[in-house]
Design an enzyme around this catalytic site. Sequence first.
Site, PDB file in Angstrom:
ATOM      1  N   CYS A   1       0.835  -1.204   0.000  1.00  0.00           N
ATOM      2  CA  CYS A   1       0.000   0.000   0.000  1.00  0.00           C
ATOM      3  C   CYS A   1       0.874   1.260   0.000  1.00  0.00           C
ATOM      4  CB  CYS A   1      -0.972  -0.027   1.166  1.00  0.00           C
ATOM      5  SG  CYS A   1      -2.356   1.126   0.977  1.00  0.00           S
TER       6      CYS A   1
ATOM      7  N   HIS B   1      -3.803  -5.487   1.132  1.00  0.00           N
ATOM      8  CA  HIS B   1      -3.640  -5.857   2.529  1.00  0.00           C
ATOM      9  C   HIS B   1      -4.135  -7.300   2.707  1.00  0.00           C
ATOM     10  CE1 HIS B   1      -2.656  -1.815   3.887  1.00  0.00           C
ATOM     11  NE2 HIS B   1      -3.663  -1.352   3.161  1.00  0.00           N
TER      12      HIS B   1
END
Length: 487
Positions: free
Chosen positions: A333, A433
């Site tokens: 991310c 994630h």
Amino acid sequence: MAVQSSHLMVQGTTSDAGKSALVAALCRVLQRRGVKVAPFKPQNMALNSAVTPDGGEIGRAQAVQAQACKISPTVHMNPVLLKPNSDTGAQVILQGKAIKNMEAWGYHGYKKVALPKVLESFELLCQQYEVVLIEGAGSPAEVNLRDNDIANMGFAEAADVPVIIVADIDRGGVFAHLYGTLALLSESEQQRVKGFVINRFRGDVTLLQPGLDWLEQKTGKPVIGVLPYLHGFQLEAEDAIAYDQSLGEQVKLKVVVPVLTRISNHTDFDPLRHHPDIDFRYVRKGERLTDADVIILPGTKSVMADLEFFRQQGWEKDLLRHLRFGGKVIGICGGYQMLGRFISDPDGVEGSAGSVNGLGLLDTHTVLTATKALTNVQGTLNLNQQTAHITGYEIHVGRTTVNPPQVQPISLDSGSLDGVVSECNQIFATYLHGLFDHPQAFQLICEWLGLTSIDVPSHHAIQERAIDQIADAVEQHLNLGLIWPNY
């Protein structure tokens, strides 16, 4: 005033007293007994968040509590989520959607606006479930925050629900915590407290009995029970970073993760931290990124500010040295965004508008956007000409452009591609994630790291064992008849 309700609010004397775990345990206990039950947290401040099937964002603790209930999470289980992006400000997420960034004083007044939405979400859950288990935030004794409170007693009064208060004896001063917390409540708030739970006790509980008797005599409130310290308990934390780890006899992989100032979704690393063959280490301010097989750059709520912090710590030099000696790097991310050539924030999404040079290790660039990506995904991961099924979720602002001929190793079922593998095959980056939650993907990443002989357990199974472990303790050590005579 006797509060008559099957719903129950768990408040704590401090942060990390065990509220989240106790709510998860009570959820599982009622679920086992055939009760339709759901979790609820009016206001959560956390950088660990989950994407719900209805396309919103809530605290991860409520997603775990929904798992304990064996139901799907919804945005109404955590109607207000605050994601800090500075020491005095946070992004405000209302019923799953980001609405604006606010400074602390601005949000303090906004709580009057948020309360009707909080009560609306609570009422929707009450219509669907027999029992709603509510988690407080921090402590109800924070007298400076009493005005417009929606997180603790302010909500309990508005919703007219009973409360139990939990304290962590492992911190010390448990009787002062419980007695003092009750004393700082108003008369009506005190009346809705049904009793106390003492958490994480080590030793012979009979030695605690004089203190329990004193507390009950002084407060007029029963001690519902004393929960033991659970060794090997591996339920993911709501927001606090857990630095402890139990290693096996032989370490097969060394992993380090720098703790950024706004590190987010560090629960990504729980499968690594809990693995007995992996030496997992968080690197804090003032420490070095050394002695590792792989360095993982985590997600962050403030990517540009944390990139500057990363450089101030001297970690960029450590990272380059690590790569020169053949080490591997993973970016997730915000960590993915940092690894590119530059990051641009033309609209001031994270603060002042502008651009910064990235670490320049991937031929990518990122433009931060006001629209946040919120989605659960699945697809196929391709590394070293091997494939594995992968699941995960995206929570990020910004679009990253990947320049050819770089390889994007993740093919999503939606038809899009994600991530990058560097031409040197030492760097792997992704927006996903939950990267290590799926055993097949975990195994393939370990093989890419050069580790071929490692057993990979199911993260979901580990969480289930933890939920059952604390639910068993609750059934054994708490007098639940004081809370629910009919269940």
